[in-house]
Structure formats: C-alpha cells, structure tokens
Design a protein around this motif. Structure first.
Motif, mmCIF file in Angstrom:
data_model
loop_
_atom_site.group_PDB
_atom_site.id
_atom_site.type_symbol
_atom_site.label_atom_id
_atom_site.label_comp_id
_atom_site.label_asym_id
_atom_site.label_seq_id
_atom_site.Cartn_x
_atom_site.Cartn_y
_atom_site.Cartn_z
ATOM 1 N N LEU A 112 0.866 -1.181 0.000
ATOM 2 C CA LEU A 112 0.000 0.000 0.000
ATOM 3 C C LEU A 112 0.905 1.233 0.000
ATOM 4 N N LEU A 120 -2.339 5.170 2.155
ATOM 5 C CA LEU A 120 -3.450 5.540 1.261
ATOM 6 C C LEU A 120 -4.809 5.158 1.855
ATOM 7 N N SER A 121 -4.819 4.091 2.663
ATOM 8 C CA SER A 121 -6.090 3.681 3.271
ATOM 9 C C SER A 121 -6.640 4.811 4.144
ATOM 10 N N TRP A 124 -7.960 7.464 1.935
ATOM 11 C CA TRP A 124 -9.206 6.990 1.317
ATOM 12 C C TRP A 124 -10.370 7.122 2.303
ATOM 13 N N ASP A 136 -9.209 1.495 -5.520
ATOM 14 C CA ASP A 136 -8.617 2.830 -5.466
ATOM 15 C C ASP A 136 -7.165 2.787 -4.999
ATOM 16 N N CYS A 137 -6.863 1.832 -4.129
ATOM 17 C CA CYS A 137 -5.535 1.820 -3.510
ATOM 18 C C CYS A 137 -4.552 0.844 -4.156
ATOM 19 N N TYR A 475 -0.370 -3.526 5.725
ATOM 20 C CA TYR A 475 -1.372 -3.243 4.691
ATOM 21 C C TYR A 475 -2.413 -4.366 4.607
ATOM 22 N N PHE A 507 -4.265 8.542 -6.165
ATOM 23 C CA PHE A 507 -5.383 7.655 -6.530
ATOM 24 C C PHE A 507 -5.587 7.666 -8.056
#
Ligand code: FAD
Length: 534
Positions: A112, A120-121, A124, A136-137, A475, A507
């Motif tokens: 990730l 990124l989570s 998001w 998306d990730c 991740y 993204f």
C-alpha cells in the motif's frame, strides 16, 4: 514408540548433525528435502521415507507471495516447474459475501502506498474516491477483476520502470510517496500432488534417498532423543535429525515425543472441510488470477483455478453443519461438472505443537501446526520453517539455544497468522445467521482485542499490528478491516488539516496505471495457452 533400554542406540555422532531422516512425502516432506539438498548439497545425507498406504492430505494448492523465493532458492525458473504442476498465477485473495451478498474485495500481494507519511487507506477513509477501497488503492484489484496475467506474453514482468518514473514525478511535486517494492509480487496456484512428484525428482537427482515404506515404530535412546525409526520392510533408519512431515498424525513429534498440541479452536471454530477437484476446460472458462473465498452459512468455500481443473472446498464448523450438508452445499455452489467427482472429507486439527522442535525432531507442515486455509498460509508455514531450519541448523545436541530460537520464530508466525484470521470473522459485517452472529461474540485473542480498539482510531501500521514476523504486513490488516466492513474505522484527524491534492493525484495515478495494464496484459487463459504452445 519404543525406548532403547540398553542406551546403545545414540543418535549418530552427537557432535555433528549429518544424517537427516524426513518421515512423510507430502508437500512438507518434499519441500523440506529439496530445500536441504539445495542448501547443503552432499555435506549432509537426506532420506525421505513415505508410506504408500497412507495418502497425503490432497489439498493445499494456493500459496503466498513468498513462495517465489522457494523456487528461486532451488534455482528453478517458472517454465522449469509451472507446466509440470499445472500452475497458475495468484495476485490476491478475493473475498465474496463477507460484508453482504454480492459484495467482493481483494487482499492483493501489493504494498500500500503512502502520501506524506499517511497510508493511502487513511486518505481513502477521509475522502473515498469510489466505494471500492481495494480498487482505489491497489492496481492488482483491477487486474483480478479483468482476469489478467501478471506477465506479458513475452514473459516480461510488470516492470520497475513505472516506479522509478513515479519517484521523479514525486520529487517534482515535492511530496513523499513511498513504495517498498519495485515490482508487483504474486504467488501461484499448483496441483499439490504434481508438485510433490516434481520435487521428488528434483531432490533425488540431488542425492536425496527415497524409501517407500511404512514407519511402524519410533525408537528413543536413553536421553529421549530419537535413535531410529523402524520401517516395515527396510529395517531401521538411523539419523541425527528427524523431520516429522507425517501431517496431522504427527507420529514423531506429538506421538513418540509426546509434545503437547495447543489448540486454536476456541477462537477459530472451523474444524472440517470437504474438497472436490472439478475438471476445467481452460479454453472456455475464465481463469481468475486469484483464490476466491466465498462466505457460506457455516464457513466459506475456496475456489482455486488450475490449468486443468478447479480445486474447490468448503471449510466449515462441524458445530453448525454436517458433512453431508456441507458436501451438498459445495456441489450446488460449483454446479455442473461436480456431479461425478468424489468428495474428500477432511477433519482439521487447528492450532500448533507447543514446540515444533523437540530433542532431535522437528515437525514441519501439518504436524507443526495449521490454521484454516483462509489466507493460504499452510505452505507458507512450511517454507518459513525450512528457511529457519537452515538458519538454525545445529552442529549437534548441545545447540539447544538454536532450537529455542527456532521454536520462538515458528510460534510467532503461527500465532500471528491466527490473529489475522480471527480478524476476518470479527470484522465481517454479515451477521445473518447463528454462525456469523457467533463470530462477533466468540473469544478473541486478548492482544488482538486491544489492537482492534486502536485500529478504530488509526488504521493498522507497523506499530500496532502483531509485533513479530508472521508474513503479513500492516497493509494486509488494512485490506481486511476496510474490506469486511464490520468494524468502523476512522481516518486520522490530522488529515482534516492536510492538503489532500497529492493523495488525490496518487489515486488517479493508480487508476491510470490499472487501466493501462488491463489494456496491455493478456488474460491468464491467453498467457498459459501461449506457454503450452511453446
Ligand atoms: P500430508 O500431506 O498429510 O502428508 C503426510 C505424509 O506422511 C504422507 O506422505 C504420508 O504417506 C506420510 N506418512 C504418514 N504416516 C506415515 C508412516 N507411518 N510412515 C511413513 N509415512 C507416513 N495450504 C496452503 O498453503 N494453501 C492452501 O490452499 C491450503 N489449503 C488447505 C485446505 C485444507 C482443507 C487443509 C486441511 C489444508 C490446506 N493447506 C493449505 C495446508 C496444506 O495442505 C499442507 O500444509 C500441506 O499439504 C502439507 O501437508 P503435509 O505434507 O504436512 O501432510
């Protein structure tokens, strides 16, 4: 088990470990023998004794991305072994219906990314770009949806150039985007019986002795070490180190040496499985590059696409359904093609041997421990164990500290995976029958309960996941938490004050990259059809 009362039968030269006897010829036995042959060559003598009467478990066909290092260690390239084992690629586990009917998400083998130090989570959660966290990730989620191979038709990998380019763009934006890998990892599916056969040839060509016979007794010396195993037709097999690869029977480790088994059943109740091998016409059926785990009334069903067949099985808790009902459910799930196929019913022993290495005996494979196959960790346990055996290989009996270090490492890996699997059930949003309701009230390992409370405020990172190596990076926990959807997770409050433009650009970059790869890469069917034609 017999004790050699005269005490004459000491296990070889106590000062030097030279003769290794592997009992059992399943995936664990042959992976171990091959690895030892590759690591030590003729400096040790390895014998594998396997029964013609007792079969192997007959399942275990999906792997973890680390498995690539096993084949690399054996100096085998994909064309060397994949066709012989009907192997396919695996980019992820696809979870279906764990949140609600019709929902799916992927747990891919892909790191990730992070922007400005936040994964990124987290970005998001602050501002979901779409309803698909995984898409998306991660690039891999789109490749799985589109059934793509991770290699181009000429065998080229999705290469690192892309990552390098990103680093340049990143510095131009003066934003930190971190990548830990330079190439997308992936794993394999393969036919377990064919892999064992392939490795038998590999190992015996490198000097491993192969005996087909039953071990009928395990004889201990006066110090409680194994002096020899007695076979039905080949007499006694003496050794300095014995590797117990006899599967759930654990003939040497648990039976002869009486090492206790620590059950995980209180937190992971699935204790049974029924498996079917269904023929597949690869020219007609799309071949997903992932293992699918579809939630069911009393467990879940795995689907593993191989070149010539699908491997499928229902893992269930016998407190909630019967073997007959489980088999009916599995056949109905597969549909046409499964009618005439014989079912393999399996009772699973969930947990681990308290210590996997006792005296001069090491259990590897199911004898050492097993959690249910939800994240395909059985073969990963084997691979990890044989890497550690080489790392902690003893010179002789006095090296008990090496044994202790080995046992610590094995226990951590298995306990860590147990926590990770429990999270799937506690986290699953579905609670539509007693089985799924009970997953929310069943005991959770104490430290996991504490970790879950932390994750509600901050997505999992290296500081808050199981602290010892167990093959699963932070991740992975992010994927399961956000994918299963039953535990509410918040974004970091700091992100409310951050400039999110770099994250949005990231993204977008993932989306463009995924679109490009889906256009360029062949499907798995096309890739393996080309490999067959070569
Ligand atoms: P076995 O395959 O049981 O082999 C035991 C060996 O011991 C056999 O060769 C037998 O002949 C021999 N033996 C037994 N008694 C004697 C005797 N007296 N004398 C001589 N030889 C003897 N792992 C994954 O990584 N991915 C998966 O998708 C996966 N799915 C699974 C699904 C299920 C339902 C189960 C139960 C397991 C799964 N696993 C999976 C785990 C995986 O199957 C095992 O880790 C792997 O097959 C290793 O098994 P083994 O070699 O330890 O035991």
């Amino acid at each position: 088990m017999t004790v050699d009362g005269a005490g004459k039968q000491r296990a070889g030269d106590p000062g030097r470990t030279k003769r290794v006897v592997v009992v059992g010829g399943g995936t664990a036995g042959w992976m171990t023998a091959s690895y030892l042959a590759a690591a030590f060559g003729e400096r040790i003598d390895v014998t594998v004794v396997e029964s013609a009467r007792v079969g192997t478990i007959g399942v275990g066909e999906a792997t973890f991305s680390d498995i690539r290092h096993f084949f690399e260690f054996l100096k085998l390239s994909e064309p060397d072994w994949m066709p012989a084992c009907n192997a396919t690629y695996k980019l992820a586990v696809r979870f279906e219906n764990w949140r609600e009917p019709g929902h799916h998400f992927y747990h891919p083998f892909e790191q990730l990314g992070s922007v400005d130090g936040f994964p990124l989570s987290d970005w998001w959660l602050r501002n979901p770009t779409t309803s698909r966290f995984d898409k998306d990730c991660f690039v891999m989620a789109s490749l799985c949806d589109a059934e793509r191979s991770p290699r181009y038709l000429d065998g080229k990998l999705i290469d690192q150039g892309f990552v390098e380019q990103q680093r340049e763009e990143t510095s131009a934006r003066s934003t930190i985007v971190e990548y830990q890998g330079t190439q997308f990892p992936y794993a394999y599916h393969f036919e377990a019986a064919l892999l064992a056969k392939f490795l038998t040839t590999y190992a015996t060509q490198r000097g491993v002795r192969h005996i087909t016979d039953d071990v009928t007794d395990v004889v201990l010396d006066q110090d409680g070490y194994i002096a020899h195993v007695q076979t039905a037709e080949h007499g006694r097999l003496e050794g300095d180190l014995f590797v117990d690869c006899t599967g759930f029977r654990a003939l040497l480790l648990n039976k002869a040496l009486d090492e206790p088994f620590v059950s995980y059943q209180d937190t992971l109740p699935n204790d049974s499985a029924v498996a079917l091998q269904v023929p597949l016409d690869m020219d007609r059926e799309p071949m997903r590059p992932c293992t699918t785990a579809t939630a069911q009334e009393a467990g879940w069903i795995w689907t593993i696409p191989l070149i010539s067949r699908i491997g499928s099985g229902y893992v269930y808790a016998s407190d909630y359904t019967t073997p007959e009902e489980a088999e009916r459910t599995l056949r109905a799930f597969i549909g046409p093609g499964a009618e005439d196929v014989e079912a393999n019913h399996i009772k699973m022993r969930i947990g681990r041997s308290r210590r996997s290495w006792v005296k001069n005996c090491v259990g590897i494979g199911l004898s050492s421990g097993f959690v249910e196959p939800l994240e395909s960790t059985g073969i990963f346990f084997i691979h990890h164990a044989i890497e550690q055996i080489v790392k902690y290989f003893p010179s002789g009996r006095e090296d008990h500290r090496l044994r202790d270090l080995y046992n610590e490492s094995i226990a951590h890996v298995q306990d860590g995976v147990r926590e990770f699997l429990v999270l799937h059930y506690v986290g699953a949003k579905r609670a539509d029958n007693q089985y799924w309701k009970d997953t929310k009230t069943r005991r959770v390992p104490d430290e996991l309960a504490e970790r879950i409370e932390n994750w509600k405020y901050k997505v999992p990172d290296a500081q808050t996941v199981f602290p010892h190596y167990h093959g699963l990076p932070p991740y992975s926990y992010n994927c399961i938490l956000l994918g299963t959807g039953g535990i509410e997770v918040r974004h970091s409050p700091a992100l409310d004050m951050a400039d999110e433009r770099a994250a949005i650009a990231e993204f977008e970059r993932i989306r463009l990259k995924a679109d490009k790869l889906v256009q360029e890469l062949p499907t798995q069917n096309e890739y393996f059809a080309a490999m067959r034609a070569d």
